[in-house]
Design a protein around this motif. Structure first.
Motif, PDB file in Angstrom:
ATOM      1  N   LEU A 163       9.273  52.939  64.127  1.00  0.00           N
ATOM      2  CA  LEU A 163      10.075  53.868  63.324  1.00  0.00           C
ATOM      3  C   LEU A 163       9.243  55.093  62.978  1.00  0.00           C
ATOM      4  CD1 LEU A 163      11.723  51.295  60.916  1.00  0.00           C
ATOM      5  CD2 LEU A 163      12.788  52.409  62.869  1.00  0.00           C
ATOM      6  N   SER A 164       9.914  56.221  62.871  1.00  0.00           N
ATOM      7  CA  SER A 164       9.228  57.447  62.470  1.00  0.00           C
ATOM      8  C   SER A 164       8.707  57.300  61.046  1.00  0.00           C
ATOM      9  CB  SER A 164      10.201  58.631  62.513  1.00  0.00           C
ATOM     10  OG  SER A 164      10.668  58.842  63.814  1.00  0.00           O
ATOM     11  N   PRO A 165       7.519  57.848  60.759  1.00  0.00           N
ATOM     12  CA  PRO A 165       7.005  57.785  59.394  1.00  0.00           C
ATOM     13  C   PRO A 165       7.853  58.614  58.444  1.00  0.00           C
ATOM     14  CG  PRO A 165       5.569  59.122  60.772  1.00  0.00           C
ATOM     15  CD  PRO A 165       6.618  58.539  61.674  1.00  0.00           C
ATOM     16  N   ILE A 166       7.857  58.209  57.187  1.00  0.00           N
ATOM     17  CA  ILE A 166       8.619  58.911  56.152  1.00  0.00           C
ATOM     18  C   ILE A 166       7.641  59.402  55.087  1.00  0.00           C
ATOM     19  CG2 ILE A 166      10.340  58.672  54.315  1.00  0.00           C
ATOM     20  CD1 ILE A 166      11.739  56.609  56.077  1.00  0.00           C
ATOM     21  N   ARG A 167       7.666  60.707  54.849  1.00  0.00           N
ATOM     22  CA  ARG A 167       6.834  61.309  53.808  1.00  0.00           C
ATOM     23  C   ARG A 167       7.702  61.559  52.577  1.00  0.00           C
ATOM     24  NH1 ARG A 167       5.132  66.430  56.874  1.00  0.00           N
ATOM     25  NH2 ARG A 167       7.290  66.120  57.415  1.00  0.00           N
ATOM     26  N   VAL A 168       7.268  61.019  51.464  1.00  0.00           N
ATOM     27  CA  VAL A 168       8.015  61.132  50.212  1.00  0.00           C
ATOM     28  C   VAL A 168       7.201  61.961  49.225  1.00  0.00           C
ATOM     29  CG1 VAL A 168       9.024  59.860  48.272  1.00  0.00           C
ATOM     30  CG2 VAL A 168       9.117  58.890  50.592  1.00  0.00           C
ATOM     31  N   ALA A 169       7.848  62.918  48.582  1.00  0.00           N
ATOM     32  CA  ALA A 169       7.244  63.640  47.466  1.00  0.00           C
ATOM     33  C   ALA A 169       7.611  62.891  46.197  1.00  0.00           C
ATOM     34  CB  ALA A 169       7.759  65.076  47.404  1.00  0.00           C
ATOM     35  N   GLY A 170       6.615  62.382  45.488  1.00  0.00           N
ATOM     36  CA  GLY A 170       6.835  61.642  44.250  1.00  0.00           C
ATOM     37  C   GLY A 170       6.598  62.535  43.052  1.00  0.00           C
ATOM     38  N   ILE A 171       7.566  62.588  42.147  1.00  0.00           N
ATOM     39  CA  ILE A 171       7.489  63.476  40.988  1.00  0.00           C
ATOM     40  C   ILE A 171       7.600  62.660  39.715  1.00  0.00           C
ATOM     41  CG2 ILE A 171       8.532  65.450  39.806  1.00  0.00           C
ATOM     42  CD1 ILE A 171       9.815  66.173  42.558  1.00  0.00           C
ATOM     43  N   SER A 172       6.556  62.682  38.898  1.00  0.00           N
ATOM     44  CA  SER A 172       6.612  62.057  37.585  1.00  0.00           C
ATOM     45  C   SER A 172       7.033  63.110  36.570  1.00  0.00           C
ATOM     46  CB  SER A 172       5.253  61.483  37.172  1.00  0.00           C
ATOM     47  OG  SER A 172       5.296  61.045  35.820  1.00  0.00           O
ATOM     48  N   GLY A 173       7.990  62.765  35.730  1.00  0.00           N
ATOM     49  CA  GLY A 173       8.465  63.689  34.705  1.00  0.00           C
ATOM     50  C   GLY A 173       7.647  63.645  33.430  1.00  0.00           C
ATOM     51  N   SER A 174       6.484  63.003  33.475  1.00  0.00           N
ATOM     52  CA  SER A 174       5.637  62.916  32.286  1.00  0.00           C
ATOM     53  C   SER A 174       4.260  63.480  32.580  1.00  0.00           C
ATOM     54  CB  SER A 174       5.501  61.457  31.835  1.00  0.00           C
ATOM     55  OG  SER A 174       4.636  61.375  30.722  1.00  0.00           O
ATOM     56  N   LEU A 175       3.721  64.237  31.647  1.00  0.00           N
ATOM     57  CA  LEU A 175       2.385  64.805  31.790  1.00  0.00           C
ATOM     58  C   LEU A 175       1.335  64.016  31.014  1.00  0.00           C
ATOM     59  CD1 LEU A 175       3.196  68.612  31.385  1.00  0.00           C
ATOM     60  CD2 LEU A 175       3.207  67.213  33.463  1.00  0.00           C
ATOM     61  N   ARG A 176       1.755  63.064  30.218  1.00  0.00           N
ATOM     62  CA  ARG A 176       0.833  62.307  29.363  1.00  0.00           C
ATOM     63  C   ARG A 176      -0.164  61.518  30.206  1.00  0.00           C
ATOM     64  NH1 ARG A 176       0.944  57.366  26.821  1.00  0.00           N
ATOM     65  NH2 ARG A 176       2.890  56.812  27.861  1.00  0.00           N
ATOM     66  N   ARG A 177      -1.424  61.554  29.830  1.00  0.00           N
ATOM     67  CA  ARG A 177      -2.484  60.871  30.575  1.00  0.00           C
ATOM     68  C   ARG A 177      -2.160  59.392  30.765  1.00  0.00           C
ATOM     69  NH1 ARG A 177      -6.814  61.326  27.221  1.00  0.00           N
ATOM     70  NH2 ARG A 177      -6.737  63.546  27.591  1.00  0.00           N
ATOM     71  N   GLY A 178      -1.666  58.725  29.735  1.00  0.00           N
ATOM     72  CA  GLY A 178      -1.364  57.303  29.810  1.00  0.00           C
ATOM     73  C   GLY A 178       0.091  57.004  30.130  1.00  0.00           C
ATOM     74  N   SER A 179       0.771  57.913  30.771  1.00  0.00           N
ATOM     75  CA  SER A 179       2.200  57.780  31.050  1.00  0.00           C
ATOM     76  C   SER A 179       2.511  56.536  31.882  1.00  0.00           C
ATOM     77  CB  SER A 179       2.687  59.017  31.797  1.00  0.00           C
ATOM     78  OG  SER A 179       3.945  58.781  32.383  1.00  0.00           O
ATOM     79  N   LEU A 180       3.473  55.749  31.408  1.00  0.00           N
ATOM     80  CA  LEU A 180       3.927  54.595  32.179  1.00  0.00           C
ATOM     81  C   LEU A 180       4.798  55.031  33.352  1.00  0.00           C
ATOM     82  CD1 LEU A 180       4.598  51.976  29.367  1.00  0.00           C
ATOM     83  CD2 LEU A 180       2.599  52.222  30.845  1.00  0.00           C
ATOM     84  N   ASN A 181       5.418  56.196  33.262  1.00  0.00           N
ATOM     85  CA  ASN A 181       6.177  56.713  34.405  1.00  0.00           C
ATOM     86  C   ASN A 181       5.229  57.130  35.525  1.00  0.00           C
ATOM     87  OD1 ASN A 181       9.255  56.881  33.869  1.00  0.00           O
ATOM     88  ND2 ASN A 181       8.246  57.279  31.917  1.00  0.00           N
ATOM     89  N   SER A 182       4.129  57.777  35.188  1.00  0.00           N
ATOM     90  CA  SER A 182       3.137  58.097  36.213  1.00  0.00           C
ATOM     91  C   SER A 182       2.511  56.820  36.770  1.00  0.00           C
ATOM     92  CB  SER A 182       2.062  59.020  35.641  1.00  0.00           C
ATOM     93  OG  SER A 182       2.637  60.276  35.293  1.00  0.00           O
ATOM     94  N   ALA A 183       2.324  55.816  35.918  1.00  0.00           N
ATOM     95  CA  ALA A 183       1.815  54.522  36.391  1.00  0.00           C
ATOM     96  C   ALA A 183       2.824  53.869  37.339  1.00  0.00           C
ATOM     97  CB  ALA A 183       1.516  53.607  35.206  1.00  0.00           C
ATOM     98  N   ALA A 184       4.099  53.990  37.042  1.00  0.00           N
ATOM     99  CA  ALA A 184       5.137  53.444  37.928  1.00  0.00           C
ATOM    100  C   ALA A 184       5.142  54.181  39.267  1.00  0.00           C
ATOM    101  CB  ALA A 184       6.504  53.524  37.257  1.00  0.00           C
ATOM    102  N   LEU A 185       4.887  55.476  39.245  1.00  0.00           N
ATOM    103  CA  LEU A 185       4.802  56.240  40.492  1.00  0.00           C
ATOM    104  C   LEU A 185       3.602  55.778  41.315  1.00  0.00           C
ATOM    105  CD1 LEU A 185       5.665  58.438  42.448  1.00  0.00           C
ATOM    106  CD2 LEU A 185       4.594  60.127  40.930  1.00  0.00           C
ATOM    107  N   ARG A 186       2.466  55.538  40.669  1.00  0.00           N
ATOM    108  CA  ARG A 186       1.301  55.023  41.398  1.00  0.00           C
ATOM    109  C   ARG A 186       1.588  53.629  41.951  1.00  0.00           C
ATOM    110  NH1 ARG A 186      -1.077  57.372  36.906  1.00  0.00           N
ATOM    111  NH2 ARG A 186      -1.465  55.332  35.944  1.00  0.00           N
ATOM    112  N   ALA A 187       2.318  52.821  41.194  1.00  0.00           N
ATOM    113  CA  ALA A 187       2.711  51.500  41.692  1.00  0.00           C
ATOM    114  C   ALA A 187       3.600  51.637  42.917  1.00  0.00           C
ATOM    115  CB  ALA A 187       3.419  50.708  40.594  1.00  0.00           C
ATOM    116  N   ALA A 188       4.494  52.608  42.894  1.00  0.00           N
ATOM    117  CA  ALA A 188       5.375  52.838  44.048  1.00  0.00           C
ATOM    118  C   ALA A 188       4.554  53.201  45.279  1.00  0.00           C
ATOM    119  CB  ALA A 188       6.390  53.934  43.726  1.00  0.00           C
ATOM    120  N   GLN A 189       3.505  53.988  45.104  1.00  0.00           N
ATOM    121  CA  GLN A 189       2.648  54.317  46.247  1.00  0.00           C
ATOM    122  C   GLN A 189       2.111  53.044  46.896  1.00  0.00           C
ATOM    123  OE1 GLN A 189       0.002  57.129  44.071  1.00  0.00           O
ATOM    124  NE2 GLN A 189       0.380  58.511  45.809  1.00  0.00           N
ATOM    125  N   ALA A 190       1.683  52.089  46.069  1.00  0.00           N
ATOM    126  CA  ALA A 190       1.126  50.841  46.586  1.00  0.00           C
ATOM    127  C   ALA A 190       2.200  49.922  47.169  1.00  0.00           C
ATOM    128  CB  ALA A 190       0.367  50.119  45.471  1.00  0.00           C
TER     129      ALA A 190
END
Length: 192
Positions: free
Chosen positions: A3-30
């Motif tokens: 299958l062709s590779p898929i490149r996804v742009a991931g956008i977290s709507g939080s700027l907070r250093r300890g953001s759980l939304n940014s943590a969820a985005l990092r989890a999605a990467q994995a």
């Protein structure tokens, strides 16, 4: 047949250093399925949207963001919920990204998820975001919906996702995004 590779742009709507939304985005990467990569698109360094500023040319952070969206095959939004809606920083990024020419949200497959301390897990913010995506002519997947309620109990102190059920929901969302992207982009991907 691979299958062709898929490149996804991931956008977290939080700027907070300890953001759980940014943590969820990092989890999605994995948790991304084979053949999918998720690159985080930075939105915190963009100025407030101002048409006068845009008239002089896009600021460098906006150019970078728009280029990331244009190069991506799909977009993953991870949004907190502020006052029953999306955060201002995410709205600002969408406003900058949505300007002509060649509005980069147009015709993009999109997945949405979000994390909050409450029970609803950003449901209202996600529905508000879906309304914006209609105008942008983006194509969000409908199911599964990933609303990570009581999020602090699902991540460790280092921001690692520890809840297996949530990991499965995110994995299912990304698998659906891959299938949706391939379905919508089939003619273009077949030509590659």
């Amino acid at each position: 047949m691979s299958l062709s590779p898929i490149r996804v742009a991931g956008i977290s709507g939080s700027l907070r250093r300890g953001s759980l939304n940014s943590a969820a985005l990092r989890a999605a990467q994995a948790l991304a399925p084979e053949g999918m990569t998720i690159e985080i698109a930075e939105i915190g360094d963009m100025p407030h949207y101002n048409e006068d500023l845009r008239a002089g040319g896009y600021p460098a952070p906006v150019e970078r963001f728009r280029a990331q969206l244009a190069a991506a095959d799909a977009i993953l939004f991870v949004t907190p919920e502020y006052n029953y809606s999306i955060p201002g920083v995410l709205k600002n990024a969408i406003d900058w990204g949505s300007r002509p020419p060649e509005q980069p949200f147009n015709d993009k497959p999109v997945a949405i998820m979000g994390a909050s301390g409450g029970l609803l897990g950003t449901a209202r913010a996600q529905y508000q975001l879906r309304q914006m995506l209609v105008f942008l002519n983006a194509h969000p997947i409908n199911k599964p919906e990933v609303m990570i309620g009581q999020a602090p109990s699902k991540f460790d102190e280092a921001g690692n996702l520890t809840d297996e059920t949530t990991k499965k929901f995110i994995g299912d969302l990304l698998t659906s995004l891959a299938a949706w992207t391939r379905r919508l982009k089939a003619p273009a991907m077949a030509a590659e």
